[in-house]
Write an enzyme that holds these catalytic residues in place. Structure first.
Site, short mmCIF file in Angstrom:
data_model
loop_
_atom_site.label_atom_id
_atom_site.label_comp_id
_atom_site.label_asym_id
_atom_site.label_seq_id
_atom_site.Cartn_x
_atom_site.Cartn_y
_atom_site.Cartn_z
N HIS A 30 0.84 -1.21 0.00
CA HIS A 30 0.00 0.00 0.00
C HIS A 30 0.87 1.25 0.00
CE1 HIS A 30 -2.24 -3.38 1.65
NE2 HIS A 30 -3.34 -2.79 1.29
N HIS A 279 -4.21 2.95 -3.37
CA HIS A 279 -4.37 2.41 -2.01
C HIS A 279 -3.58 1.11 -1.82
CE1 HIS A 279 -6.29 0.55 1.52
NE2 HIS A 279 -6.32 -0.53 0.76
N GLU A 431 -18.21 -5.07 23.95
CA GLU A 431 -17.34 -6.25 24.08
C GLU A 431 -16.13 -6.19 23.15
OE1 GLU A 431 -20.59 -6.36 23.40
OE2 GLU A 431 -21.46 -7.08 25.28
N HIS A 492 -28.97 -16.77 23.94
CA HIS A 492 -27.98 -16.61 25.00
C HIS A 492 -27.23 -17.89 25.32
CE1 HIS A 492 -29.73 -12.73 25.36
NE2 HIS A 492 -29.11 -12.42 26.49
C1 LIG Z 1 -11.58 -5.02 9.62
C2 LIG Z 1 -11.02 -4.86 8.25
N1 LIG Z 1 -11.84 -4.90 7.20
C3 LIG Z 1 -11.35 -4.80 5.95
C4 LIG Z 1 -10.01 -4.67 5.74
C5 LIG Z 1 -9.45 -4.61 4.32
N2 LIG Z 1 -8.99 -3.25 4.04
C6 LIG Z 1 -7.71 -2.90 4.19
S1 LIG Z 1 -7.44 -1.30 3.87
C7 LIG Z 1 -9.05 -1.03 3.50
C8 LIG Z 1 -9.51 0.32 3.09
C9 LIG Z 1 -9.17 1.28 4.13
O1 LIG Z 1 -9.45 2.57 3.74
P1 LIG Z 1 -8.76 3.73 4.57
O2 LIG Z 1 -8.76 3.39 5.99
O3 LIG Z 1 -9.41 4.99 4.15
O4 LIG Z 1 -7.27 3.67 4.11
P2 LIG Z 1 -6.56 4.45 2.92
O5 LIG Z 1 -6.93 3.73 1.65
O6 LIG Z 1 -7.07 5.82 2.93
O7 LIG Z 1 -5.16 4.30 3.27
C10 LIG Z 1 -9.78 -2.20 3.64
C11 LIG Z 1 -11.23 -2.32 3.37
C12 LIG Z 1 -9.18 -4.64 6.88
N3 LIG Z 1 -7.87 -4.54 6.79
N4 LIG Z 1 -9.71 -4.71 8.11
#
Ligand SMILES: Cc1ncc(C[n+]2csc(CCOP(=O)(O)OP(=O)(O)O)c2C)c(N)n1
Ligand SMILES: [Mg+2]
Length: 686
Positions: A30, A279, A431, A492
């Site tokens: 990234h 990204h 939680e 539950h």
């Molecule tokens: C809980 C979770 N869901 C999905 C992902 C997959 N994922 C990684 S980065 C991302 C997008 C994140 O967007 P943002 O936080 O705006 O990061 P940017 O692209 O701006 O760096 C996703 C969906 C993850 N790492 N964790």
């Protein structure tokens, strides 16, 4: 650094280009967010963060958490450029760098100190494992709570600054969208944590495209609603405004601070800036060349660190922090002379050791057919332990009265914004955040526990998994462990939760059978410094087993042990059980004995510990030639085949439960003496 000097920009562009090059070399990763946020992290680290790269585990250091873990190259670039030193698992600083340039060149490759997402206990300087979005934010709240608690308990007149570290967490749109960030922010705001600063990268880009696709929160208003101080920086490249925002945080002593930073993902990339394409994939060789040209960089140089960059960090963050660090250790010497007892406690805590006499006064329980619920015996044991271990602290997600996790002895107190020395935390009905907060607390090295009903462990699961991945000794107390919940009904009644927790590598799952097994389980848990534990406990009373008649509860330490044996020690059939079903098996055993059937009852409170025993022990407890086997557990039968074998029989749950008095449920689902006896006899016919 009021002026953006050339050297500032050179350092920032070094962070950017290292990140671009590493992702390109790995052909995955990234690049865009490290490029955008390089100035933010540069400003924070160089000017504000109290973090000595020579001693990255200095206890009073500020913590920096990259909650947007996918931007890992941003962190690795910083760890490399500031020359952070590696630390061994035994807390010894090694001479070598944590992240040599070679590790960056092998970003995302096997054994590189630069894995895809930052991993605690693998790369020194990484304060917590991040990647699952939002977790790092909740970790930061746990760290801030622990910081407040330590300060309240260890600082003394004349030593008000012994513990005064700050926690910074950097997050993106993804973290903000995840529910856990709302839980964590709500708790942090309620607790008015002044040592907590979140930096939100408002780049309006996620994987699918612009955030307009799915997100239109007014983040500033949301956080003001949570009770935070909110400030903005309109341009991520504006070092002056960034510095001003960090100073605002430092001057805000009555609540946490959110800094909203507007940034451009893949800043400077002529074709990729502000696009989701930047990204999560490499920029491409050509785009990298064009971007470097725009930065005024040598277009074809790779992993290039210009002269003066290392020195600049050495003269900045390193020099500033080393002075603070050295001064701190000198102060600790004075503190130790004046306050030897808390100093000793602090040392032990920081090394995950237990205090002398940690297990004194633990209860033992006399045989009693009526007995008590394991949640009740656990509450007694926890209270006895907490008296001896001052840094054993925790709480519940609003279920302390049911889970029996409240510390009730004099002086235990409650942790509130205005009383941060208290040991009973109130996580509220959160939680997921609770569990990630426990991870954060454990990272600061208090011994943290949290409780809820077992059924809601599903809400906490992704944080529990990270406790295990990080090898953190968090203690989860999950009660109301089965259809034994009775009338509350299938919503539950846990069915698949026990099996699913057992499936998490490294997590030690306990389901003790009676009060004395609870004592022994807690003893083992307290001595485990690098593994999380889940204690699964009943709501209903269980008989306290007569140990003069049956095996000693100390067998718990081996995970499974023979509780009742065939008179000649050569059983024809094995009855395996955990928790509330052990007593049932003992009754079935007595019936079988009356029928002259040689049975053995094995209590198996922890599969993980048993699986770790040498084969001789395992074969002694479960003789391979005895294939007539019955397991009994009021939970999904998933996994029991490992112990009963293909020809064995499992009495367990194959459906959801039902709402009814427990006795009726036990009959309906086959948890009766008659069924166990019948299954054993059936097995013997094979
Ligand atoms: C809980 C979770 N869901 C999905 C992902 C997959 N994922 C990684 S980065 C991302 C997008 C994140 O967007 P943002 O936080 O705006 O990061 P940017 O692209 O701006 O760096 C996703 C969906 C993850 N790492 N964790
Ligand atoms: Mg984004």
């Amino acid at each position: 650094m009021a002026d953006k000097t050339n050297l500032d920009l050179t350092c920032i562009n070094t962070i950017r280009t290292l990140s671009m090059d590493a992702v390109q070399a790995a052909n995955s990763g990234h690049p865009g967010t490290p490029m955008a946020l390089a100035p933010v992290v540069y400003c924070l680290w160089q000017q504000f963060l109290r973090f000595d790269p020579e001693d990255p585990i200095w206890p009073n250091r500020d913590r920096f958490i990259l909650s947007a873990g996918h931007a890992s190259m941003l962190l690795y670039s910083m760890l490399h450029l500031t020359g952070v030193k590696a630390v061994s698992k035994d807390y010894e600083t090694l001479g070598e760098p944590s992240v040599p340039l070679d590790a960056i060149k092998h970003f995302r490759q096997l054994d590189s100190r630069c894995p895809g997402h930052p991993e605690y206990r693998w790369t020194s300087g990484v304060e917590t494992t991040t990647g699952p979005l939002g977790q790092g934010l909740a970790n930061s709240v746990g760290m801030a709570i622990a910081g407040r608690w330590l300060a309240a308990n260890f600082n003394r007149p004349g030593f008000e600054d012994l513990i005064d570290f700050n926690i910074y967490a950097l997050c993106g749109d993804g973290c903000m969208m995840e529910g856990i960030s709302a839980e964590a922010a709500s708790l942090a705001g309620h607790l008015k944590l002044p040592n907590l600063c979140w930096i939100y990268d408002n780049n309006r880009i996620t994987i699918e495209g612009n955030t307009a696709l799915a997100f239109s929160d007014d983040i500033a208003t949301r956080f003001i609603g949570h009770g935070w101080n909110v400030t903005r920086v309109g341009d991520a490249n504006d070092l002056e405004m960034l510095a001003r925002a960090f100073r605002t945080f430092q001057n805000t002593r009555d609540r946490p601070t959110l800094i909203i930073v507007d940034s451009h993902i893949a800043y400077g990339a002529p074709n990729k800036q502000d696009t989701s394409g930047a990204h999560g994939e490499p920029l491409g060789e050509e785009e990298i060349r064009l971007t470097k040209r725009i930065y005024g960089w040598a277009e074809d140089a790779k992993f290039y660190v210009p002269d003066g960059v290392y020195d600049h960090f050495r003269n900045g963050i390193s020099k500033r922090s080393k002075e603070l660090r050295d001064k701190w250790f000198a102060r600790v010497k004075e503190y130790r002379a004046k306050y030897p007892e808390p100093a000793e406690q602090f040392y032990r805590m920081m090394h995950r050791q237990l205090p002398e006499g940690w297990d004194k006064g633990l209860p033992t329980f006399a045989a009693d057919p009526k007995g008590l619920a394991t949640r009740d015996s656990s509450g007694k044991v926890l209270n006895a332990l907490a008296k001896n271990v001052p840094w054993l602290i925790g709480g519940s997600a609003d279920l302390a009265p049911s889970c029996k996790t409240r510390l009730t002895f004099e002086g235990a107190g409650d942790f509130f914004a205005e009383s941060p020395a208290g040991r009973n935390l109130h996580f509220g009905i959160r939680e997921h955040a609770m569990s990630a907060v426990l991870n954060g607390m454990a990272l600061i090295k208090v011994r943290a526990y949290g409780s809820t009903f077992l059924i809601f462990s599903d809400y906490a699961r992704s944080a529990i998994r990270l406790s295990s991945l990080m090898e953190l000794p968090v203690i989860y107390v999950f009660t109301h462990d089965s259809i034994g919940v009775g009338e509350d009904g299938p919503t539950h009644q846990p069915v698949e939760q026990v099996a699913s927790l057992r499936a998490i590598p490294g997590l030690i799952v306990w389901r003790p059978a009676d009060a004395n097994e609870v004592v022994e389980a807690w003893k083992v848990i307290m001595k485990q410094h690098h593994a999380p534990a889940v204690l699964i406990l009943t709501r209903q009373a269980l008989p306290t087993i007569d140990r003069s008649k049956y095996g000693a509860a100390s067998g718990v330490a081996q995970g499974a042990y023979v509780l009742a044996d065939a008179p000649n020690g050569k059983p024809d059939v094995l009855l395996l059980a955990t928790g509330s079903e052990v007593a049932l098996c003992l009754e079935a055993y007595e019936r079988l004995k009356a029928d002259r059937i040689q049975a053995r009852v094995v209590s198996m409170p922890s599969w993980e510990l048993f699986d770790d025993q040498p084969p001789e022990y395992r074969n002694r407890v479960l003789p391979p030639d005895v294939t007539a086997r019955v397991s009994v557990e009021q939970a999904s039968i998933f996994g029991w085949a490992k112990y009963v074998g293909v020809t064995g029989h499992s009495i367990g749950m194959r459906s959801f439960g039902a709402s009814a008095p427990l006795k009726d449920l036990q009959k309906k689902f086959g948890f009766t003496i008659e069924q166990v006896v019948a299954a054993a006899k059936e097995q013997l016919k094979k």
